[in-house]
Design a protein around this motif. Structure first.
Motif, PDB file in Angstrom:
ATOM      1  N   LEU A  54       0.846  -1.196   0.000  1.00  0.00           N
ATOM      2  CA  LEU A  54       0.000   0.000   0.000  1.00  0.00           C
ATOM      3  C   LEU A  54       0.879   1.243   0.000  1.00  0.00           C
ATOM      4  O   LEU A  54       1.890   1.288   0.699  1.00  0.00           O
ATOM      5  CB  LEU A  54      -0.897   0.037   1.236  1.00  0.00           C
ATOM      6  N   CYS A  55       0.490   2.247  -0.770  1.00  0.00           N
ATOM      7  CA  CYS A  55       1.166   3.535  -0.674  1.00  0.00           C
ATOM      8  C   CYS A  55       0.710   4.186   0.634  1.00  0.00           C
ATOM      9  O   CYS A  55      -0.254   3.735   1.262  1.00  0.00           O
ATOM     10  CB  CYS A  55       0.838   4.411  -1.883  1.00  0.00           C
ATOM     11  N   ILE A  56       1.389   5.209   1.060  1.00  0.00           N
ATOM     12  CA  ILE A  56       1.057   5.874   2.320  1.00  0.00           C
ATOM     13  C   ILE A  56      -0.382   6.401   2.299  1.00  0.00           C
ATOM     14  O   ILE A  56      -1.124   6.252   3.262  1.00  0.00           O
ATOM     15  CB  ILE A  56       2.054   7.020   2.606  1.00  0.00           C
ATOM     16  N   GLY A  57      -0.786   7.007   1.195  1.00  0.00           N
ATOM     17  CA  GLY A  57      -2.142   7.559   1.102  1.00  0.00           C
ATOM     18  C   GLY A  57      -3.224   6.513   1.266  1.00  0.00           C
ATOM     19  O   GLY A  57      -4.201   6.715   1.983  1.00  0.00           O
ATOM     20  N   CYS A  58      -3.056   5.364   0.627  1.00  0.00           N
ATOM     21  CA  CYS A  58      -4.063   4.303   0.725  1.00  0.00           C
ATOM     22  C   CYS A  58      -4.042   3.636   2.100  1.00  0.00           C
ATOM     23  O   CYS A  58      -5.104   3.283   2.624  1.00  0.00           O
ATOM     24  CB  CYS A  58      -3.874   3.276  -0.392  1.00  0.00           C
ATOM     25  N   GLU A  60      -3.288   5.165   4.885  1.00  0.00           N
ATOM     26  CA  GLU A  60      -3.968   6.137   5.753  1.00  0.00           C
ATOM     27  C   GLU A  60      -5.471   6.142   5.519  1.00  0.00           C
ATOM     28  O   GLU A  60      -6.255   6.249   6.471  1.00  0.00           O
ATOM     29  CB  GLU A  60      -3.391   7.533   5.527  1.00  0.00           C
ATOM     30  N   GLN A  61      -5.873   5.991   4.285  1.00  0.00           N
ATOM     31  CA  GLN A  61      -7.304   5.945   3.984  1.00  0.00           C
ATOM     32  C   GLN A  61      -7.948   4.740   4.648  1.00  0.00           C
ATOM     33  O   GLN A  61      -9.023   4.842   5.239  1.00  0.00           O
ATOM     34  CB  GLN A  61      -7.531   5.913   2.477  1.00  0.00           C
ATOM     35  N   ARG A  62      -7.281   3.599   4.598  1.00  0.00           N
ATOM     36  CA  ARG A  62      -7.815   2.402   5.248  1.00  0.00           C
ATOM     37  C   ARG A  62      -7.883   2.571   6.764  1.00  0.00           C
ATOM     38  O   ARG A  62      -8.817   2.089   7.400  1.00  0.00           O
ATOM     39  CB  ARG A  62      -6.952   1.189   4.924  1.00  0.00           C
TER      40      ARG A  62
END
Length: 106
Positions: A54-58, A60-62
């Protein structure tokens, strides 16, 4: 002898962005990773390399929040002085507490 090296898969499982290219190679504590993957793992996830990235953005979204320094393990890949690291990841690795949001003040 012609040696073939394994191909490193680094696509984010959610958005498909290449995390190596983006500069987002990192390691978080197991509890953070398990929380992000809870109820989302498929039977083949543990068998196929590169399927749990997972990238950092995804990530964090999770999780529903911004990552902080204490979420990351103490390992060389998490060194914020790494020149190839994304600025987004570097900020997470150097932030020790959540900044106050506008919504916190209301």
């Amino acid at each position: 002898m012609n040696r073939r090296w394994p191909v490193g898969i680094s696509q984010c499982a959610d958005c498909g962005i290449g995390t190596n290219t983006l500069g987002e190679d990192y390691m978080v504590h197991g509890r953070i990773w398990e929380q992000a993957w809870a109820g989302r793992r498929k039977s083949w996830h543990g068998e196929v390399p590169g399927t749990e990235i997972l990238c950092i953005g995804c990530l964090e979204q999770r999780l529903g929040r911004t990552l902080l320094r204490h979420d990351f393990t103490d390992c060389p890949v998490n060194d914020p002085d790494n020149p190839t690291m994304s600025e987004r990841l570097r900020k997470r690795l150097t932030t020790t507490r959540r900044r106050r949001d506008v919504t916190d003040a209301q």
